[in-house]
Scaffold this active site. Structure first.
Site, mmCIF file in Angstrom:
data_model
loop_
_atom_site.group_PDB
_atom_site.id
_atom_site.type_symbol
_atom_site.label_atom_id
_atom_site.label_comp_id
_atom_site.label_asym_id
_atom_site.label_seq_id
_atom_site.Cartn_x
_atom_site.Cartn_y
_atom_site.Cartn_z
ATOM 1 N N GLY A 82 -23.801 -1.381 29.096
ATOM 2 C CA GLY A 82 -22.703 -0.469 29.434
ATOM 3 C C GLY A 82 -21.363 -1.172 29.544
ATOM 4 O O GLY A 82 -20.321 -0.609 29.191
ATOM 5 N N GLU A 134 -5.985 -6.464 3.370
ATOM 6 C CA GLU A 134 -5.917 -7.510 2.335
ATOM 7 C C GLU A 134 -7.122 -7.468 1.394
ATOM 8 O O GLU A 134 -7.606 -8.494 0.929
ATOM 9 C CB GLU A 134 -5.764 -8.908 2.971
ATOM 10 C CG GLU A 134 -4.394 -9.101 3.608
ATOM 11 C CD GLU A 134 -4.130 -10.534 4.005
ATOM 12 O OE1 GLU A 134 -4.544 -11.446 3.272
ATOM 13 O OE2 GLU A 134 -3.490 -10.733 5.054
ATOM 14 N N ILE A 180 1.830 -0.024 6.625
ATOM 15 C CA ILE A 180 2.613 -1.260 6.561
ATOM 16 C C ILE A 180 2.692 -1.884 7.957
ATOM 17 O O ILE A 180 3.258 -1.297 8.885
ATOM 18 C CB ILE A 180 4.019 -0.993 5.999
ATOM 19 C CG1 ILE A 180 3.930 -0.281 4.648
ATOM 20 C CG2 ILE A 180 4.795 -2.298 5.907
ATOM 21 C CD1 ILE A 180 3.073 -0.974 3.612
ATOM 22 N N GLN A 188 -23.790 -4.940 22.328
ATOM 23 C CA GLN A 188 -25.131 -4.471 22.676
ATOM 24 C C GLN A 188 -25.721 -5.289 23.820
ATOM 25 O O GLN A 188 -26.331 -4.735 24.749
ATOM 26 C CB GLN A 188 -26.038 -4.565 21.442
ATOM 27 C CG GLN A 188 -27.369 -3.848 21.600
ATOM 28 C CD GLN A 188 -27.233 -2.340 21.516
ATOM 29 O OE1 GLN A 188 -26.171 -1.827 21.170
ATOM 30 N NE2 GLN A 188 -28.305 -1.642 21.845
ATOM 31 N N SER A 192 0.811 -1.222 0.000
ATOM 32 C CA SER A 192 0.000 0.000 0.000
ATOM 33 C C SER A 192 0.839 1.265 0.000
ATOM 34 O O SER A 192 1.950 1.299 0.539
ATOM 35 C CB SER A 192 -0.932 0.021 1.220
ATOM 36 O OG SER A 192 -1.849 -1.042 1.169
#
Length: 388
Positions: A346, A369, A164, A342, A133
């Site tokens: 809390g 990827e 990287i 969920q 990248s």
């Protein structure tokens, strides 16, 4: 946790079943918690050392160079990543990068390069990295601008790589650059670059929500020997894609491990949390959520191990099934972890809770990827090509 009944599926043989049993027995004591604090580089080095000492890194390389099996086995990689992901995301990261970072050498390096790097990867004495990248070339790898110019002394690399993994921690990088047009031709080409090569610098470390060693590399007239080229000149995309085909299904396996850890935590909490005169798990909405989790996990399991089995047993390119596996498993894991948070209420967003850590860990799997959107494009192209 990994459903042992899944090991009865025809995707697996006795070696995979034995691997699963040994790995779970080890991880239960060696990886007691996925909650970490402190220096991420030190933690990753520690994980690499643990994995090497236990022999798990030997599955990253072929037996001829210190590995556990004659060739890279996708199903073993998936069993390892699924199990490590269940116990500790950082352990999964350390294992995955040893495999992907050295996989190009395994697939395309000559014997001299394999002898130089692969035994050290298996032993944990060298940390590997994969540098594809760039700031303006992530999903669109064809837009990369890092260049490689052939000279009498080697290839001179110039450019920037970012996002990287193991930047600043790795002992070597598998780097992709565009070869300037000459007698060898042009196009993206792969190279092995040692971390201490003059002209290579780590210019930035990148902090992300789930701490991993990430950073930016800059190449400034960085001279790489001719012998460190991987594959033919201009064949870099083929090199990168074949390596990703091997390891992309294993990203789905890691997602499965995360999802199973989240589902286990959710089911346990639902059975303990008292409310409305019963438990959270007695509520029909909770039962529906658990049913959805279990269905997603079963579906993802079949897709991940189908892709791995096709590569190992049918010995054919698995671009489409690997993309399907990664897409479905990572998206399903995100859903499952979100529901687990969920259900915890809390507690689900309190730092130090396993599901809070999983919420941060799972998000990157839908990006690295090949993002989910890219996987959909890969799948669509394969479908259109198959239909002529």
């Amino acid at each position: 946790m990994f459903n042992p009944d899944n090991l009865l599926l025809p995707f697996f043989d006795d070696g995979h079943r034995e691997l699963h049993e040994r790995l779970h027995a080890w991880a239960r004591t060696a990886l007691p918690s996925r909650i970490h604090s402190g220096d991420v580089d030190a933690l990753c080095r520690e994980r690499v050392g643990q994995l090497a000492e236990a022999g798990w890194l030997r599955y990253c390389v072929p037996a001829a160079f210190g590995g556990a099996l004659p060739r890279l086995d996708s199903r073993s990689l998936c069993v390892l990543r699924q199990t490590l992901g269940f116990y500790d995301g950082l352990a999964d990261f350390a294992f995955a990068m040893q495999g992907l970072g050295s996989g190009v050498i395994t697939l395309f390096g000559d014997d001299a390069l394999r002898r130089r790097y692969l035994p050290r990867v298996a032993e944990g004495t060298a940390i590997a990295a994969f540098a594809l990248s760039e700031p303006d070339a992530g999903s669109d790898a064809a837009a990369m601008t890092t260049s490689a110019r052939r000279t009498a002394d080697g290839y001179v690399l110039n450019g920037t790589k970012t996002w990287i993994s193991n930047a600043g921690l790795a002992d070597f990088y598998c780097v992709f650059a565009k070869l300037e047009d000459d007698a060898e031709g042009a196009g993206v080409t792969a190279f092995v670059v040692d971390a201490d090569t003059p002209g290579l610098a780590v210019t930035e470390r990148i902090d992300v929500c789930a701490p991993h060693p990430l950073g930016t590399l800059v190449f400034a007239d960085c001279l790489v020997p001719h012998a460190h080229r991987l594959g033919a000149p201009g064949a870099g995309f083929k090199v990168a894609m074949q390596a990703l085909d091997v390891f992309r299904a294993s990203v789905g396996a890691a997602a499965l491990g995360f999802a199973e850890a989240a589902a286990d935590a959710a089911v346990r909490h639902a059975g303990e949390r008292r409310m409305f005169g019963a438990t959270l798990g007695d509520l029909q909405l909770t039962q529906a959520a658990i049913g959805d989790m279990a269905t997603d996990i079963d579906a993802a399991t079949l897709l991940v191990y189908r892709a791995a089995w096709e590569r190992d047993v049918l010995d054919r390119p698995t671009t489409r099934p690997a993309a399907v596996a990664k897409l479905y498993a990572t998206e399903a894991a995100q859903r499952i972890v979100d529901v687990a948070v969920q259900l915890h209420g809390g507690r689900g967003v309190r730092v130090g809770e396993a599901v809070e850590s999983l919420y941060r860990e799972v998000r990157a799997l839908r990006i690295y990827e090949g993002a989910s959107e890219v996987q959909k494009m890969v799948i669509a192209r394969a479908v259109r090509k198959a239909r002529g």
